[in-house]
Design an enzyme around this catalytic site. Structure first.
Site, PDB file in Angstrom:
ATOM      1  N   ASP A 141      -2.597  10.693   2.994  1.00 35.34           N
ATOM      2  CA  ASP A 141      -4.022  10.354   3.142  1.00 35.34           C
ATOM      3  C   ASP A 141      -4.711  11.396   4.006  1.00 35.34           C
ATOM      4  O   ASP A 141      -4.548  11.433   5.219  1.00 35.34           O
ATOM      5  CB  ASP A 141      -4.156   8.963   3.772  1.00 35.34           C
ATOM      6  N   ASP A 196     -12.258   7.454   3.761  1.00 36.87           N
ATOM      7  CA  ASP A 196     -11.019   7.266   4.522  1.00 36.87           C
ATOM      8  C   ASP A 196     -10.641   5.791   4.630  1.00 36.87           C
ATOM      9  O   ASP A 196      -9.599   5.450   5.167  1.00 36.87           O
ATOM     10  CB  ASP A 196     -11.150   7.882   5.919  1.00 36.87           C
ATOM     11  N   GLU A 234      -9.593   3.990   2.234  1.00 42.22           N
ATOM     12  CA  GLU A 234      -9.129   4.043   0.839  1.00 42.22           C
ATOM     13  C   GLU A 234      -8.034   3.030   0.522  1.00 42.22           C
ATOM     14  O   GLU A 234      -7.908   2.575  -0.614  1.00 42.22           O
ATOM     15  CB  GLU A 234      -8.639   5.462   0.510  1.00 42.22           C
ATOM     16  N   LYS A 253     -10.223  13.480   7.708  1.00 45.66           N
ATOM     17  CA  LYS A 253      -9.697  13.139   9.035  1.00 45.66           C
ATOM     18  C   LYS A 253      -9.705  14.385   9.928  1.00 45.66           C
ATOM     19  O   LYS A 253      -9.506  15.495   9.441  1.00 45.66           O
ATOM     20  CB  LYS A 253      -8.248  12.654   8.921  1.00 45.66           C
ATOM     21  N   ARG A 296      -7.674  -0.045   1.288  1.00 45.59           N
ATOM     22  CA  ARG A 296      -8.190  -1.346   0.850  1.00 45.59           C
ATOM     23  C   ARG A 296      -8.702  -1.296  -0.588  1.00 45.59           C
ATOM     24  O   ARG A 296      -8.736  -2.316  -1.271  1.00 45.59           O
ATOM     25  CB  ARG A 296      -9.283  -1.812   1.814  1.00 45.59           C
ATOM     26  N   ASP A 338       1.642   6.546   5.413  1.00 47.36           N
ATOM     27  CA  ASP A 338       0.674   5.614   4.828  1.00 47.36           C
ATOM     28  C   ASP A 338       1.223   4.917   3.576  1.00 47.36           C
ATOM     29  O   ASP A 338       0.557   4.075   2.995  1.00 47.36           O
ATOM     30  CB  ASP A 338      -0.631   6.353   4.493  1.00 47.36           C
ATOM     31  N   LYS A 362       0.855  -1.193   0.000  1.00 48.15           N
ATOM     32  CA  LYS A 362       0.000   0.000   0.000  1.00 48.15           C
ATOM     33  C   LYS A 362       0.890   1.241   0.000  1.00 48.15           C
ATOM     34  O   LYS A 362       1.718   1.416   0.890  1.00 48.15           O
ATOM     35  CB  LYS A 362      -0.903   0.002   1.238  1.00 48.15           C
TER      36      LYS A 362
END
Length: 474
Positions: A243, A320, A322, A250, A324, A261, A238
């Protein structure tokens, strides 16, 4: 800092104290100096007159792989400030030599690229010797430890680099540079390729960012004798270079550290670099999903329904969740390579941190023996992990009334597991028993030093996965 396989007089002698036992060969003056300081084998103690630095190895009441690594990493904070350029150290076994090397090399890393005043570090060389190991074996351990540690420290630097610099293109360029240095293949695919592959979930996440997404495919194939079959491992990382949470924004406090991230994708680069430089006898591929999750007039929205590469539809209830979505398409792409083992690494859920704490990786998948095998490899490598069990009842939590799946579960309980099971929906059915999901949300980036890891990025997953791959070649 260099570690050299030499019996040479150094300016400082580092003495490891196992089980708090002081060496028998101490002079009376040294014994008196330790007595005055009330030193009993815990922590560190420096004797100026004899230039000996004692390092106590902490004892733990449970199996723990990092006592020597942690002790040396902690000691380095004091040693680096001394006006000493060289130190010597004696090791007693192969495992101890490996831990000493990693404790020194990983423990000496600091991220100070943007500081006008750099931290002081006078120590340049450590001479390692042993009365119980052959010189060739010790030299090999030092070489392998340096390869692995240098890869980890490079990855730490990449993860720590601010998002204004470390965009998806920057990470893709970094991967290309490493690939060129190591002699491995690197293909970088842009938006047009993602559209051609019908990666609707991946593309949706990246829509609102000014920085375009990329899919990177790294390939390492060693030279082998004709007719020899190598294990084939495919890694998926990933790579959210930042993010914001998208339209499901967030809170401000949770936006800091989101440069981390991308830790999964960065770890995959480090793993490929390590196996290539080590000459591991396995075919290893790395798939990086690189994107930013931002806000804008064209951002993907809650209530959108996305079509993933494997044609499954996904209802978006929270933008959020995202990572996955990016991984869904990358896992589908990776499945086409038909590996013997498929492993994804991702800073996926805060729920995994709640379950296991900051310092442990969550291991998930459908094959119990495979999970246990990976946990064993992680322990051998010095990384902490915990197995989280998949549960058929939790699978129902991401059912959707309007699509095949929903990108968030209907309950927050067990959401690290349900997120892992969501990813499993995009792994080819023939590979479900060969797949592992590693949630590195806890150990990948911690805002305090711990063990061999400084403030910030740790390079979580690299040592564990490299060891797992090595175990498959035995």
């Amino acid at each position: 800092m260099k570690i050299l396989n030499l019996k040479k007089q150094a300016e400082l002698e580092i003495v490891l104290l196992r089980n708090k036992k002081l060496p028998k060969a101490l002079t009376k003056a040294e014994k008196d100096a330790l007595e005055i300081q009330n030193y009993k084998g815990e922590g560190c103690c420096f004797l100026v007159a004899s230039k000996k630095f004692f390092v106590g190895i902490e004892s733990y009441n449970y199996p723990f792989p990092n006592a020597i690594r942690d002790a040396l990493a902690n000691a380095l904070a004091s040693i680096k400030r001394l006006r000493i350029k060289s130190a010597s150290l004696v090791v007693e076994s192969q495992q101890e030599a490996k831990e000493v090397c990693e404790g020194v090399l990983l423990g000496s890393y600091v991220f100070d690229a943007f500081k006008s005043k750099k931290g002081e570090n006078n120590l340049q060389e450590i001479y390692l010797s042993s009365t119980k190991l052959e010189q060739k074996i010790l030299a090999q351990i030092i070489k392998e430890s340096q390869i692995l540690s240098e890869s980890i420290n490079q990855v730490r630097e990449l993860i720590n680099t601010p998002p204004m610099i470390a965009t998806p293109k920057y990470v893709a360029d970094f991967a290309q540079r490493i690939a060129k240095e190591c002699g491995i293949e690197c293909k970088v695919y842009d938006e047009k390729f993602l559209e051609k592959e019908k990666m609707g979930a991946f593309l949706a996440v990246a829509k609102a960012s000014a920085n375009k997404p990329y899919l990177v495919h790294l390939s390492y194939k060693p030279k082998v004798a004709k007719g020899k079959n190598l294990p084939k491992i495919v890694l998926v990382g990933k790579g959210l270079t930042y993010d914001s949470g998208g339209l499901s924004l967030k809170p401000g406090d949770y936006m800091t550290t989101m440069k981390s991230d991308k830790s999964g994708a960065c770890a995959v680069i480090g793993i490929l670099e390590s196996v290539a430089k080590l000459g591991v006898q396995a075919e290893v591929h790395g798939i990086l999903g690189l994107a930013e999750n931002m806000i804008g007039g064209n951002a993907y929205k809650p209530d959108d329904i996305l079509i993933a590469r494997n044609q499954k539809s996904i209802e978006v209830r929270n933008t959020d969740a995202e990572g996955r979505l990016v991984l869904a398409d990358c896992l589908s792409f990776a499945s086409d390579l038909k590996p013997d083992f498929l492993i994804d690494l991702a800073t996926l859920t805060g729920a995994c941190v709640v379950a296991l704490g900051d310092y442990s990786t969550g291991i998930m998948g459908y094959n119990q023996k495979l999970k246990e095998s990976f946990a064993k490899a992680a322990f051998e490598a010095g990384e902490l992990s915990g197995i989280l069990p998949f549960n058929p009842y939790l699978r129902k939590l991401f059912n959707s009334e309007v699509a095949d799946l929903c990108n968030i579960p209907s309950s927050r309980y067990g959401s690290a597991i349900s997120a892992g099971m969501f990813l499993g929906e995009f792994v080819a059915e023939s590979l479900t028993q060969k797949w592992l999901h590693l949630d590195i949300a806890g150990p990948a980036y911690v805002e305090k030093a711990w063990g061999v890891n400084p403030f910030g990025a740790s390079g979580a997953g690299i040592r564990a996965v490299v060891q797992f791959i090595l175990n498959q070649t035995k």
